[in-house]
Design a protein around this motif. Structure first.
Motif, PDB file in Angstrom:
ATOM      1  N   ALA A 291      11.511  -8.586   3.350  1.00  0.00           N
ATOM      2  CA  ALA A 291      13.049  -9.180   2.729  1.00  0.00           C
ATOM      3  C   ALA A 291      12.826  -8.299   1.598  1.00  0.00           C
ATOM      4  O   ALA A 291      14.115  -7.296   0.922  1.00  0.00           O
ATOM      5  N   THR A 292      12.060  -8.598   0.026  1.00  0.00           N
ATOM      6  CA  THR A 292      12.036  -7.541  -1.619  1.00  0.00           C
ATOM      7  C   THR A 292      12.318  -6.656  -0.623  1.00  0.00           C
ATOM      8  O   THR A 292      12.594  -6.028  -1.571  1.00  0.00           O
TER       9      THR A 292
ATOM     10  N   ALA B  74      -3.385   1.407   6.699  1.00  0.00           N
ATOM     11  CA  ALA B  74      -4.532  -0.020   6.044  1.00  0.00           C
ATOM     12  C   ALA B  74      -3.206  -1.078   6.991  1.00  0.00           C
ATOM     13  O   ALA B  74      -3.740  -1.594   6.984  1.00  0.00           O
ATOM     14  N   PHE B  75      -2.065  -0.617   6.721  1.00  0.00           N
ATOM     15  CA  PHE B  75      -1.198  -1.670   7.418  1.00  0.00           C
ATOM     16  C   PHE B  75      -0.825  -1.178   9.362  1.00  0.00           C
ATOM     17  O   PHE B  75      -0.575  -2.141  10.158  1.00  0.00           O
ATOM     18  N   ALA B  76      -1.372  -0.015   9.148  1.00  0.00           N
ATOM     19  CA  ALA B  76      -0.756   0.276  10.679  1.00  0.00           C
ATOM     20  C   ALA B  76      -1.756   0.188  11.849  1.00  0.00           C
ATOM     21  O   ALA B  76      -1.399   0.318  12.894  1.00  0.00           O
TER      22      ALA B  76
ATOM     23  N   THR C 132       5.719  -2.927   8.703  1.00  0.00           N
ATOM     24  CA  THR C 132       7.841  -2.436   8.693  1.00  0.00           C
ATOM     25  C   THR C 132       8.098  -2.427   7.448  1.00  0.00           C
ATOM     26  O   THR C 132       8.489  -1.361   6.354  1.00  0.00           O
ATOM     27  N   ALA C 133       7.180  -3.707   6.289  1.00  0.00           N
ATOM     28  CA  ALA C 133       8.085  -3.035   4.577  1.00  0.00           C
ATOM     29  C   ALA C 133       7.130  -1.418   4.474  1.00  0.00           C
ATOM     30  O   ALA C 133       7.202  -0.771   2.969  1.00  0.00           O
TER      31      ALA C 133
ATOM     32  N   PHE D 184       4.972  -1.252  -4.614  1.00  0.00           N
ATOM     33  CA  PHE D 184       6.439  -1.832  -3.928  1.00  0.00           C
ATOM     34  C   PHE D 184       5.805  -2.906  -2.913  1.00  0.00           C
ATOM     35  O   PHE D 184       7.006  -4.070  -2.951  1.00  0.00           O
ATOM     36  N   PHE D 185       4.441  -3.527  -3.427  1.00  0.00           N
ATOM     37  CA  PHE D 185       4.283  -5.129  -2.549  1.00  0.00           C
ATOM     38  C   PHE D 185       3.684  -6.080  -3.827  1.00  0.00           C
ATOM     39  O   PHE D 185       3.152  -5.447  -5.470  1.00  0.00           O
TER      40      PHE D 185
END
Ligand code: GLU
Ligand code: MG
Length: 436
Positions: free
Chosen positions: A113-114, A285-287, A345-346, A400-401
């Protein structure tokens, strides 16, 4: 007789409950079922240490370790996310907070959301749509694909699944408003793809997350099972979770479309794609968040290995499908079925935003087969430890995180890598024990 009467009473009793759930950093749901009249009550969770690895171990990092003594955490219902669920229940997603009201930095929905708010500040609303691939299983141990005697690619009905489970999953997903767009079987018998309609990115990620759980629950009711894991079988391709992205402007038009461009693609879209490519290694790392993910994220798997893009080219990591106007979109193909839809997605929207902020130049497209003639030598990391190192090295993306989110995520995933390093697999036993 008394037992029958009691069973009848239970069936007819009108017990209204709502599941209040939130995802952890692994993309798994946690929550509580509460009577509907208590839905607005703020405290539904007894302990804070809810972010656990698959080993159920506790975190070593402050303030999430046992040293804080398991204080209460609060979950406030995200009212707009309430939807009908299986067996006449309701389900809603929650925002999570420390007991003193501070937002929990590990909340993956809030992280998404951020980043969407940062896009909103520039006048864009991110949209996402997911392609969910999974295998139907006749057995979990040993892991066995469901036999599909009439299988064909893009099969439907018995050509996809003789048990009718897919139809039941689709019907349940529609009931739960998960917005199924289409369903078809894949190349491998028993592998299925369900695509979910695109909508605002947070709701879309919620739907993807809930879909995985719903599919498993419905399949189990049909006496079979499913897996979304990245590469469940050595003799078959993996399970992708491709993310289709676009940006809406305040007047509802698609900011990726440019009528006056020869290819119909806007400058914003090109910067966005360049940002995705700039962060290609760290995005893994996220995908591709599990040890197993790297058995899928290789050349020859249509899985987003090379740092490249192409016009309607499924062998490139970023495919720009041919549709234009409102359907103009970017398909990112690296994600697999074990990714957290919210974190992935973030990360994609953060990488794209960085590209737009910096007006990054877009390299030439991949033409033809990326695996035999890639137009770049940059590619995804080849293991989870390397992907975690790439994330930590990419401070521009990490910025960004929430810092705590990155720290806890890398700790959880590093622990997973350590367990893998210690494991003795059946392959090693088969390969070596006979001869040594
Ligand atoms: N199964 C492939 C993957 O793992 C994708 C195949 C397709 O394009 O649908 O990403
Ligand atoms: Mg597919």
């Amino acid at each position: 007789m008394a037992r029958d009467a009691a069973a009848r009473d239970t069936e007819t009793m009108d017990v209204e409950t709502i599941d209040i759930v939130f995802p952890d950093l692994l993309g798994l749901l946690h929550g509580k079922t509460v009577p509907t009249q208590r839905r607005e009550h703020p405290t539904h969770y007894a302990i804070t240490v809810m972010v656990q690895g698959l080993d159920l171990g506790f975190l070593e990092l402050e303030p999430y370790s046992t040293s804080v003594g398991f204080p209460d955490m609060e979950a406030s219902i995200d009212v707009g996310s309430t939807r009908p669920w299986l067996q006449g229940r309701q389900r809603a997603l929650a925002w999570t907070h420390f007991a003193d009201g501070r937002p929990l930095p590990l909340d993956s929905r809030r992280q998404l959301a951020t980043i969407c708010q940062r896009w909103a500040a520039l006048g864009y609303q991110p949209k996402a749509g997911y392609e969910m691939e999974f295998f139907l299983l006749s057995s979990r141990e040993p892991l066995t694909k469901l036999p599909v005697p009439e299988h064909r690619v893009y099969g439907i009905g018995a050509g996809a699944d003789p048990t009718g489970t897919i139809e039941a999953i689709t019907a349940a997903a529609q009931l739960a408003d998960l917005r199924v767009e289409g369903v078809n079987s894949e190349f491998t018998p028993s592998q299925v793809e369900v695509s979910l309609e695109y909508q605002d990115a947070l709701t879309a990620a919620d739907c993807a997350l809930l879909f995985r759980e719903l599919a498993r629950q419905v399949a189990q009711q049909h006496g079979i099972d499913v897996t979304f894991m990245a590469r469940p079988f050595a003799d078959a391709v993996g399970n992708g979770m491709h993310v289709n992205l676009s940006l809406a402007t305040p007047d509802g038009s698609n900011a990726f479309y440019a009528q006056d461009d020869a290819e119909g693609l806007s400058e914003v879209a090109r910067w966005f794609v360049a940002g995705l490519l700039h962060h290609h290694e760290a995005l893994a790392a996220f995908a591709a968040p599990t040890v197993n993910s790297y058995k899928r994220l290789t050349p020859g798997m249509l899985s987003g290995y090379w740092a490249n893009w192409g016009w309607d080219n499924r062998l490139a990591t970023i495919r720009i499908p041919g549709q234009r106007g409102p359907s103009t979109r970017v398909e990112h193909r690296m994600g697999d079925g074990s990714a957290s839809p919210h974190l992935l997605t973030a990360a994609l929207l953060a990488a794209g935003l960085h590209g737009v902020q910096e007006r990054m130049a877009l390299a030439d497209p991949q033409i033809g087969d990326a695996d035999s003639a890639p137009n770049t030598d940059r590619h995804a990391p080849t293991s989870l430890p390397d992907a975690l190192a790439a994330l930590q090295a990419d401070q521009e993306l990490c910025a960004f995180f929430e810092p705590d989110l990155i720290a806890v995520y890398t700790e959880l995933k590093s622990r997973e890598c350590e367990r893998w390093a210690q494991a003795v697999t059946d392959w090693e036993q088969r390969e070596y024990s006979r001869v040594y």
